[in-house]
Design a protein around this motif. Structure first.
Motif, PDB file in Angstrom:
ATOM      1  N   LEU A 255     -35.088  32.118  16.574  1.00  0.00           N
ATOM      2  CA  LEU A 255     -34.034  32.566  15.166  1.00  0.00           C
ATOM      3  C   LEU A 255     -34.822  34.108  14.677  1.00  0.00           C
ATOM      4  O   LEU A 255     -33.734  34.701  14.089  1.00  0.00           O
ATOM      5  N   TYR A 256     -35.620  34.117  15.351  1.00  0.00           N
ATOM      6  CA  TYR A 256     -36.743  35.721  15.262  1.00  0.00           C
ATOM      7  C   TYR A 256     -36.862  36.274  16.185  1.00  0.00           C
ATOM      8  O   TYR A 256     -37.848  35.199  16.852  1.00  0.00           O
ATOM      9  N   ASP A 257     -37.217  37.274  16.292  1.00  0.00           N
ATOM     10  CA  ASP A 257     -38.110  37.964  17.837  1.00  0.00           C
ATOM     11  C   ASP A 257     -39.666  37.251  17.621  1.00  0.00           C
ATOM     12  O   ASP A 257     -40.131  37.711  16.047  1.00  0.00           O
ATOM     13  N   GLY A 258     -40.653  36.616  18.506  1.00  0.00           N
ATOM     14  CA  GLY A 258     -41.533  35.783  18.535  1.00  0.00           C
ATOM     15  C   GLY A 258     -41.653  34.776  17.773  1.00  0.00           C
ATOM     16  O   GLY A 258     -42.873  33.994  17.499  1.00  0.00           O
ATOM     17  N   GLU A 259     -40.681  34.130  17.755  1.00  0.00           N
ATOM     18  CA  GLU A 259     -41.037  33.130  16.858  1.00  0.00           C
ATOM     19  C   GLU A 259     -41.114  31.889  17.864  1.00  0.00           C
ATOM     20  O   GLU A 259     -42.218  30.832  17.603  1.00  0.00           O
ATOM     21  N   LEU A 260     -41.217  31.641  19.194  1.00  0.00           N
ATOM     22  CA  LEU A 260     -41.378  30.836  19.590  1.00  0.00           C
ATOM     23  C   LEU A 260     -43.237  30.595  20.118  1.00  0.00           C
ATOM     24  O   LEU A 260     -43.676  29.682  19.998  1.00  0.00           O
ATOM     25  N   ASP A 261     -43.604  32.039  20.248  1.00  0.00           N
ATOM     26  CA  ASP A 261     -45.143  32.502  19.804  1.00  0.00           C
ATOM     27  C   ASP A 261     -45.390  31.564  18.703  1.00  0.00           C
ATOM     28  O   ASP A 261     -46.855  31.661  18.547  1.00  0.00           O
ATOM     29  N   ASP A 262     -44.989  31.275  17.277  1.00  0.00           N
ATOM     30  CA  ASP A 262     -45.594  31.603  16.054  1.00  0.00           C
ATOM     31  C   ASP A 262     -45.478  29.695  15.851  1.00  0.00           C
ATOM     32  O   ASP A 262     -46.647  28.819  15.061  1.00  0.00           O
ATOM     33  N   LEU A 263     -44.342  29.030  16.530  1.00  0.00           N
ATOM     34  CA  LEU A 263     -44.497  27.711  16.360  1.00  0.00           C
ATOM     35  C   LEU A 263     -45.363  26.941  17.579  1.00  0.00           C
ATOM     36  O   LEU A 263     -46.087  25.858  17.828  1.00  0.00           O
ATOM     37  N   ALA A 264     -45.349  27.590  18.694  1.00  0.00           N
ATOM     38  CA  ALA A 264     -46.875  27.433  19.513  1.00  0.00           C
ATOM     39  C   ALA A 264     -47.877  26.946  19.243  1.00  0.00           C
ATOM     40  O   ALA A 264     -48.772  26.467  18.877  1.00  0.00           O
ATOM     41  N   THR A 265     -48.639  28.359  17.666  1.00  0.00           N
ATOM     42  CA  THR A 265     -48.984  28.555  17.341  1.00  0.00           C
ATOM     43  C   THR A 265     -49.349  27.422  16.228  1.00  0.00           C
ATOM     44  O   THR A 265     -51.291  26.924  15.842  1.00  0.00           O
ATOM     45  N   VAL A 266     -48.241  26.244  15.543  1.00  0.00           N
ATOM     46  CA  VAL A 266     -48.553  25.693  14.732  1.00  0.00           C
ATOM     47  C   VAL A 266     -48.313  24.449  15.318  1.00  0.00           C
ATOM     48  O   VAL A 266     -48.292  22.931  14.731  1.00  0.00           O
TER      49      VAL A 266
END
Length: 326
Positions: free
Chosen positions: A224-235
């Protein structure tokens, strides 16, 4: 209501030592006695950060609710504009066309703002994960040093950073604080997954009318925004096997049916009402349990009830302390 400053990673509290103490997985009573004050300061810092993140989440969620309501109202008004009875305004030239253009611009603005609110919730949860992962307090420096230093960074594989299981404040070991923090994180993570589905549906309603949307399909795995998948991996909301966001869920119910995640670009009025209701209800957040956890932590830290946000939080870079005699 503001919280005091966070502990900075890698900073340390030097504590004067009367002799050389070797770091090991099994700490002596003297070592644990030196470890506890630094661990207490760090633990207050990290739980203060967790509380701040929770407040950020609540603010972003409330903002998202207001934006979502405005978005749905603008979309439905524009959709039904051709059949509306405009009364005395019906004979004004281009009144319907101009109204639709203005509503379309409002929709686009609301969609951008909704995405910003969602991103703020993701970041608040990411910071919560970092706070939970920073609760341990490690000894630092060579054993021959005249000072025993403490840090959030481990330099010795034999030091687990938990004080060998001693109570940090009254009776809880460090691992219990970590378990409670993880429970809070998992509660908000399950709600984030559901809100992601709602955001994705609302951000793309009506987009079928544009040529750009006709040539690009949006689906559940897309960012949905750049880097979202990385953030979702963090959580921990990214499937390691498929590298896709985990499916949305409601209180223990997990569906693997891809039809659930399909975006409807022209949802019915009733469907949009369900989206808004689900957002408002915070279906996966057990507020009473979250409140209970923070209250329990406050009591364990021996803070005045309700004073957690304003508690005096010292960081690991405090000046050297002279230990009192045993």
């Amino acid at each position: 209501m503001s919280l005091c400053g966070d502990t900075r990673r890698g900073e340390e509290t030097p504590v004067a030592s009367k002799g050389t103490i070797s770091v090991s997985g099994s700490q002596s009573p003297w070592t644990a006695r030196l470890w506890r004050p630094a661990a207490q300061r760090n633990m207050r810092n990290q739980w203060s950060r967790l509380l701040s993140c929770r407040m950020r989440w609540v603010a972003a969620s409330l903002e998202g609710r207001s934006i979502s309501t405005a978005l749905v109202n603008a979309h439905l008004t524009r959709r039904y504009m051709p059949d509306m009875n405009l009364g005395v305004l019906k004979d004004m030239p281009m009144i319907r066309e101009h109204s639709c253009e203005k509503l379309a611009r409002k929709e686009e603005l609301c969609q951008r703002n909704l995405l910003c609110s969602y991103k703020e919730m993701v970041d608040a949860l990411c910071q919560s994960v970092k706070a939970r992962g920073s609760m341990r307090c490690y000894m630092k420096g060579p054993s021959s040093s005249p000072l025993i230093k403490f840090s959030q960074l481990s330099q010795d594989s034999d030091d687990p950073g938990d004080g060998a299981g001693v109570a940090v404040f009254i009776s809880w070991p460090l691992t219990y604080f970590e378990d409670l923090a993880q429970e809070v994180i998992e509660i908000f993570a399950s709600e984030l997954s559901l809100k992601r589905l709602i955001v994705q549906q609302l951000v793309f309603i009506g987009c079928h009318e544009t040529q750009e949307a006709q040539t690009s399909e949006q689906s559940w795995p897309n960012e949905l925004y750049d880097g979202e998948l990385d953030d979702l991996a963090t959580v921990n909301l990214l499937c390691k096997e498929t590298f896709q966001p985990t499916p949305p869920r409601i209180r223990g119910f997990l569906s693997d049916d891809p039809a659930m995640w399909k975006i409807s670009r022209m949802p019915t009025r009733e469907t949009l009402q369900v989206y808004l209701t689900a957002w408002i209800a915070d279906l996966n957040i057990d507020t009473m349990r979250v409140d209970e956890i923070f209250r329990m932590v406050e009591e364990e830290m021996q803070l005045t009830p309700g004073s957690f946000p304003a508690a005096l939080i010292l960081d690991l870079s405090a000046s050297a302390q002279q230990p009192t005699s045993a």
